[in-house]
Design a protein around this motif. Structure first.
Motif, PDB file in Angstrom:
ATOM      1  N   GLU A 126       0.862  -1.170   0.000  1.00  0.00           N
ATOM      2  CA  GLU A 126       0.000   0.000   0.000  1.00  0.00           C
ATOM      3  C   GLU A 126       0.901   1.223   0.000  1.00  0.00           C
ATOM      4  OE1 GLU A 126      -3.322   2.142   2.779  1.00  0.00           O
ATOM      5  OE2 GLU A 126      -3.184  -0.028   2.764  1.00  0.00           O
ATOM      6  N   SER A 127       0.718   2.083  -0.963  1.00  0.00           N
ATOM      7  CA  SER A 127       1.499   3.316  -1.104  1.00  0.00           C
ATOM      8  C   SER A 127       2.993   3.030  -1.227  1.00  0.00           C
ATOM      9  CB  SER A 127       1.247   4.250   0.082  1.00  0.00           C
ATOM     10  OG  SER A 127      -0.121   4.532   0.186  1.00  0.00           O
ATOM     11  N   GLY A 128       3.360   1.894  -1.776  1.00  0.00           N
ATOM     12  CA  GLY A 128       4.761   1.584  -1.987  1.00  0.00           C
ATOM     13  C   GLY A 128       5.490   1.054  -0.775  1.00  0.00           C
ATOM     14  N   VAL A 129       4.810   0.883   0.341  1.00  0.00           N
ATOM     15  CA  VAL A 129       5.450   0.396   1.558  1.00  0.00           C
ATOM     16  C   VAL A 129       5.161  -1.098   1.691  1.00  0.00           C
ATOM     17  CG1 VAL A 129       5.557   0.612   4.059  1.00  0.00           C
ATOM     18  CG2 VAL A 129       5.166   2.635   2.647  1.00  0.00           C
ATOM     19  N   VAL A 130       6.196  -1.874   1.859  1.00  0.00           N
ATOM     20  CA  VAL A 130       6.034  -3.312   2.025  1.00  0.00           C
ATOM     21  C   VAL A 130       5.402  -3.577   3.388  1.00  0.00           C
ATOM     22  CG1 VAL A 130       7.239  -5.524   2.111  1.00  0.00           C
ATOM     23  CG2 VAL A 130       8.018  -3.747   0.546  1.00  0.00           C
ATOM     24  N   PRO A 131       4.334  -4.402   3.448  1.00  0.00           N
ATOM     25  CA  PRO A 131       3.671  -4.630   4.731  1.00  0.00           C
ATOM     26  C   PRO A 131       4.536  -5.445   5.686  1.00  0.00           C
ATOM     27  CG  PRO A 131       2.759  -6.072   3.066  1.00  0.00           C
ATOM     28  CD  PRO A 131       3.704  -5.133   2.360  1.00  0.00           C
ATOM     29  N   VAL A 132       4.361  -5.176   6.967  1.00  0.00           N
ATOM     30  CA  VAL A 132       5.064  -5.906   8.007  1.00  0.00           C
ATOM     31  C   VAL A 132       4.013  -6.586   8.864  1.00  0.00           C
ATOM     32  CG1 VAL A 132       6.593  -5.718  10.001  1.00  0.00           C
ATOM     33  CG2 VAL A 132       6.951  -4.257   8.007  1.00  0.00           C
ATOM     34  N   GLY A 133       4.166  -7.861   9.106  1.00  0.00           N
ATOM     35  CA  GLY A 133       3.213  -8.587   9.938  1.00  0.00           C
ATOM     36  C   GLY A 133       2.059  -9.146   9.104  1.00  0.00           C
ATOM     37  N   ASP A 134       1.010  -9.514   9.800  1.00  0.00           N
ATOM     38  CA  ASP A 134      -0.147 -10.134   9.162  1.00  0.00           C
ATOM     39  C   ASP A 134      -0.985  -9.068   8.458  1.00  0.00           C
ATOM     40  OD1 ASP A 134      -1.948 -12.041   8.393  1.00  0.00           O
ATOM     41  OD2 ASP A 134      -3.011 -12.097  10.310  1.00  0.00           O
ATOM     42  N   ILE A 135      -1.350  -9.337   7.206  1.00  0.00           N
ATOM     43  CA  ILE A 135      -2.126  -8.361   6.449  1.00  0.00           C
ATOM     44  C   ILE A 135      -3.626  -8.581   6.601  1.00  0.00           C
ATOM     45  CG2 ILE A 135      -0.322  -7.978   4.749  1.00  0.00           C
ATOM     46  CD1 ILE A 135      -1.882  -9.817   2.850  1.00  0.00           C
ATOM     47  N   HIS A 136      -4.016  -9.647   7.251  1.00  0.00           N
ATOM     48  CA  HIS A 136      -5.439  -9.943   7.430  1.00  0.00           C
ATOM     49  C   HIS A 136      -5.956  -9.264   8.689  1.00  0.00           C
ATOM     50  CE1 HIS A 136      -5.250 -12.813   4.186  1.00  0.00           C
ATOM     51  NE2 HIS A 136      -4.185 -13.377   4.764  1.00  0.00           N
TER      52      HIS A 136
END
Length: 137
Positions: free
Chosen positions: A49-59
């Motif tokens: 989202e917005s170019g930022v790689v997610p950290v942790g659970d995305i659910h």
């Protein structure tokens, strides 16, 4: 033959249906042509989202109580549309329409009262309810 609808009377319906199908086809086809069909890149399949790689659970886990409340909101929101349509046609409906809408609103209020009394709108857990009952006495 007077009871059957003439084909010449159906042309607005046919034109509207053709226009609706053309709009749907355009909405499905245009993104494919406008996208340029680039080969998949390194991060094509990764969620971000917005170019930022997610950290942790995305659910995101929502409480079970959210779903009935959301459903009740949709139901009561649809009834608001019926009331608005009645308000627009208030003069044409006359007193019979007024009595019918009053009955409709009373049924809605009875349903809302039932939902409140049955606890369907209560978000507290069993533990919180038992603590409230304990501290009341």
């Amino acid at each position: 033959m007077d009871d059957f609808v003439q084909v010449s009377q159906l042309w607005p319906l046919i034109a509207y249906s053709a226009a609706a199908l053309a709009v749907v086809a355009a909405m499905l086809a245009l993104p494919r042509f406008l996208s340029g069909q680039r080969p998949p890149g390194r991060y094509t399949g990764s969620p971000f989202e917005s170019g930022v790689v997610p950290v942790g659970d995305i659910h995101v886990r929502l409480a079970v109580q959210y779903y009935p409340v959301a459903l009740f909101f949709v139901i009561f929101d649809l009834e608001a549309i019926f009331i608005y349509a009645w308000a627009v046609a208030f003069r044409e409906a006359g007193w019979p329409g007024y009595v019918e809408m009053l009955t409709f609103i009373l049924v809605l209020l009875a349903a809302l009262f039932y939902l409140c009394r049955s606890g369907a709108l209560d978000w507290r857990t069993r533990r919180q309810r038992s603590q409230d009952a304990y501290f009341k006495h």
